[in-house]
Motif scaffolding. Sequence first.
Motif, short mmCIF file in Angstrom:
data_model
loop_
_atom_site.label_atom_id
_atom_site.label_comp_id
_atom_site.label_asym_id
_atom_site.label_seq_id
_atom_site.Cartn_x
_atom_site.Cartn_y
_atom_site.Cartn_z
N ALA A 167 0.88 -1.17 0.00
CA ALA A 167 0.00 0.00 0.00
C ALA A 167 0.92 1.22 0.00
O ALA A 167 1.78 1.36 0.88
CB ALA A 167 -0.90 0.01 1.22
N VAL A 168 0.75 2.10 -0.99
CA VAL A 168 1.69 3.19 -1.21
C VAL A 168 0.99 4.53 -0.98
O VAL A 168 0.03 4.88 -1.69
CB VAL A 168 2.25 3.13 -2.65
N ASP A 169 1.45 5.26 0.01
CA ASP A 169 0.88 6.57 0.32
C ASP A 169 1.62 7.63 -0.49
O ASP A 169 2.37 8.45 0.04
CB ASP A 169 0.98 6.84 1.81
N SER A 170 1.38 7.63 -1.80
CA SER A 170 2.14 8.46 -2.74
C SER A 170 2.00 9.95 -2.46
O SER A 170 2.90 10.74 -2.78
CB SER A 170 1.67 8.19 -4.17
N ALA A 171 0.89 10.36 -1.89
CA ALA A 171 0.63 11.77 -1.62
C ALA A 171 0.98 12.16 -0.19
O ALA A 171 0.91 13.34 0.16
CB ALA A 171 -0.84 12.11 -1.90
N GLY A 172 1.33 11.19 0.63
CA GLY A 172 1.53 11.49 2.05
C GLY A 172 0.26 12.01 2.69
O GLY A 172 0.29 12.89 3.55
N ALA A 173 -0.88 11.45 2.27
CA ALA A 173 -2.19 11.96 2.69
C ALA A 173 -2.86 11.10 3.76
O ALA A 173 -3.81 11.54 4.40
CB ALA A 173 -3.12 12.05 1.48
N LEU A 174 -2.39 9.87 3.93
CA LEU A 174 -3.06 8.97 4.87
C LEU A 174 -2.78 9.35 6.32
O LEU A 174 -1.70 9.84 6.66
CB LEU A 174 -2.60 7.53 4.65
N LEU A 175 -3.76 9.11 7.17
CA LEU A 175 -3.62 9.28 8.61
C LEU A 175 -3.38 7.90 9.23
O LEU A 175 -3.76 6.87 8.64
CB LEU A 175 -4.87 9.93 9.19
N PRO A 176 -2.77 7.83 10.41
CA PRO A 176 -2.41 6.52 10.97
C PRO A 176 -3.57 5.53 11.08
O PRO A 176 -3.39 4.34 10.79
CB PRO A 176 -1.84 6.89 12.34
N TYR A 177 -4.75 5.98 11.46
CA TYR A 177 -5.86 5.03 11.60
C TYR A 177 -6.27 4.47 10.24
O TYR A 177 -6.71 3.32 10.14
CB TYR A 177 -7.05 5.69 12.30
N GLU A 178 -6.07 5.26 9.17
CA GLU A 178 -6.38 4.77 7.83
C GLU A 178 -5.35 3.72 7.39
O GLU A 178 -5.71 2.72 6.74
CB GLU A 178 -6.40 5.94 6.84
N VAL A 179 -4.10 3.94 7.74
CA VAL A 179 -3.07 2.95 7.44
C VAL A 179 -3.36 1.65 8.18
O VAL A 179 -3.27 0.55 7.60
CB VAL A 179 -1.68 3.49 7.84
N THR A 180 -3.71 1.76 9.44
CA THR A 180 -4.04 0.56 10.22
C THR A 180 -5.17 -0.21 9.56
O THR A 180 -5.11 -1.45 9.43
CB THR A 180 -4.46 0.97 11.65
N GLU A 181 -6.19 0.49 9.13
CA GLU A 181 -7.34 -0.18 8.50
C GLU A 181 -6.94 -0.87 7.19
O GLU A 181 -7.27 -2.03 6.96
CB GLU A 181 -8.44 0.85 8.22
N LYS A 182 -6.19 -0.15 6.35
CA LYS A 182 -5.85 -0.69 5.03
C LYS A 182 -4.86 -1.85 5.12
O LYS A 182 -5.03 -2.89 4.49
CB LYS A 182 -5.31 0.43 4.14
N ILE A 183 -3.81 -1.67 5.90
CA ILE A 183 -2.82 -2.73 6.03
C ILE A 183 -3.42 -3.94 6.74
O ILE A 183 -3.18 -5.10 6.36
CB ILE A 183 -1.57 -2.24 6.77
N GLY A 184 -4.23 -3.70 7.76
CA GLY A 184 -4.88 -4.80 8.48
C GLY A 184 -5.77 -5.62 7.56
O GLY A 184 -5.79 -6.86 7.62
N ALA A 185 -6.51 -4.94 6.68
CA ALA A 185 -7.38 -5.64 5.74
C ALA A 185 -6.57 -6.46 4.74
O ALA A 185 -6.94 -7.59 4.39
CB ALA A 185 -8.27 -4.64 5.01
N LEU A 186 -5.45 -5.90 4.27
CA LEU A 186 -4.57 -6.65 3.37
C LEU A 186 -4.01 -7.88 4.06
O LEU A 186 -3.97 -8.98 3.49
CB LEU A 186 -3.44 -5.76 2.87
N ARG A 187 -3.58 -7.72 5.30
CA ARG A 187 -3.00 -8.84 6.04
C ARG A 187 -4.01 -9.97 6.23
O ARG A 187 -3.68 -11.16 6.13
CB ARG A 187 -2.47 -8.35 7.39
N GLN A 188 -5.26 -9.60 6.49
CA GLN A 188 -6.31 -10.60 6.69
C GLN A 188 -6.73 -11.28 5.40
O GLN A 188 -7.20 -12.43 5.42
CB GLN A 188 -7.53 -9.94 7.33
N SER A 189 -6.53 -10.61 4.27
CA SER A 189 -7.10 -11.09 3.00
C SER A 189 -6.09 -11.78 2.10
O SER A 189 -6.49 -12.49 1.16
CB SER A 189 -7.72 -9.91 2.23
N LEU A 190 -4.79 -11.60 2.33
CA LEU A 190 -3.77 -12.12 1.44
C LEU A 190 -2.89 -13.13 2.16
O LEU A 190 -2.71 -13.06 3.38
CB LEU A 190 -2.89 -10.99 0.91
N SER A 191 -2.29 -14.02 1.39
CA SER A 191 -1.36 -15.00 1.97
C SER A 191 0.09 -14.59 1.76
O SER A 191 0.99 -15.24 2.29
CB SER A 191 -1.60 -16.37 1.33
N ILE A 192 0.32 -13.52 0.99
CA ILE A 192 1.68 -13.06 0.72
C ILE A 192 2.05 -11.93 1.69
O ILE A 192 1.22 -11.49 2.49
CB ILE A 192 1.82 -12.58 -0.74
#
Length: 336
Positions: A167-192
Motif C-alpha cells: 500500500a503506497v501513500d504516494s501523496a503522504g495523505a493517509l492518517l495513521p488510523y487509515e493505514v491501520t485499516e488498510k494494512i490490516g485488511a490486506l494482512r487478513q485477506s492475502l497470503s503473501i
Amino acid sequence: MTAKKAALTIVDVTLRDGSHAMKHAFTEEQIRDTARGLDEAGVPYFEVSHGDGLGGSSLQYGFSAIDELKLIAAAKEVCQQAKISVLLLPGIGVKEDLEAAVTAGAEMVRVATHVTEADVSKQHIELGRKLGLKTVGFLMMAHMAPTAKLVEQAKLFEEYGAEIVYAVDSAGALLPYEVTEKIGALRQSLSIEIGFHGHNNLSLALANTLAAIDAGASYIDGSLRCLGAGSGNTQTEVMAAVLDRLGYETGVDLYKIMDVANNVVAPYMPRPQEITGGSLILGYSGVYSSFLLHAGAAAKRFQVDERDILIELGRRKAVGGQEDLIMEVAAEIARS
C-alpha cells in the motif's frame, strides 16, 4: 533493550524516489557512494531508477542526466550483499526495460499501478517471476480508494504472482488510523507479505510506518535524510533507530546507516527535505508527491500560487502520469 520481535525488511528508495528531488541528475559517483554505504550498513534491498521508474526519462517526467541502466550497473559494482530493486510503471516502462535492468544487476522489481488499475500489471508481474526477480505489486495513491477496493486490487497482484503487495501513500495523505485499516485488511485477506511506502507531507511518514507494522506489514520503505518526492519519505536512519528501540530485527547497523545519510547523501542534496507550503498542500489535498517541483515551475511561469495549483489538482483527483495537467491548471488560474 527490549526483546527482539519479528524481522522486518527495509527497502531504501533514496536512489529512486530521491531522483525526483534531484531532478533525475544523480551521478555515477553519487550512486556508487550511496550504494556502498547502504550495502555496508546491512540494508537488504535498495531501489535505483528514474523517479518514475524504468523508462521514465522523458519530456513528460523529466530527462535523466545519466542513463538509469548505467546507474544500476554502477550500484551493482559496489554491492557485496544488498540487492538492487527497480520500479516499473506499466505504460512508462516496458518488458524490454525490465530485461535490460536485470542484465545491469537488478534482483527485485516493484510493478507500480494506480490503486484501481492493478489489472494492467499481469504481464509485468509474470515476467518478473520468469526472470527470477523478487516481484512486488505496488498500489500507488492508496488514499484514493476505499479499503475494499484496495484489497480487491491487491488480490489481483497476488493472483498474477506477486510475492509482496504494497500500500503506497504516494501523496503522504493517509492518517495513521487509515493505514491501520488498510494494512490490516490486506494482512487478513492475502497470503503473501505486505509492504508500506510512506511520504512525509503531513509529517506522518514514520507514524504511518509504525501503524503499518503493527497492522501486519513486514516490508517497509525509507529514504536517507528523507530524500524523495514532496517532503520525502520515512527517514531510513531514524526508522532504523526507532525500530531497534521497539525491539524489531532489521539487520541494519545504526551507526553505519547514519554515516551514509549524513556524510554521503546530505552533501549532495539540493535542499533539506522540509515540509514547505507546497509539500504540505500535497498531503492536505491528496496530490501525487512528485508533482511538487512541476507545480513550483508552473507557478513561477504563470505567476500564480503553487498551493492553488495543487488544491485544484487535488479537486480534479489528478494521478501520476498527468503531469501535463499541471501547466494547464496553472494557465487556467492565471486567466481567472
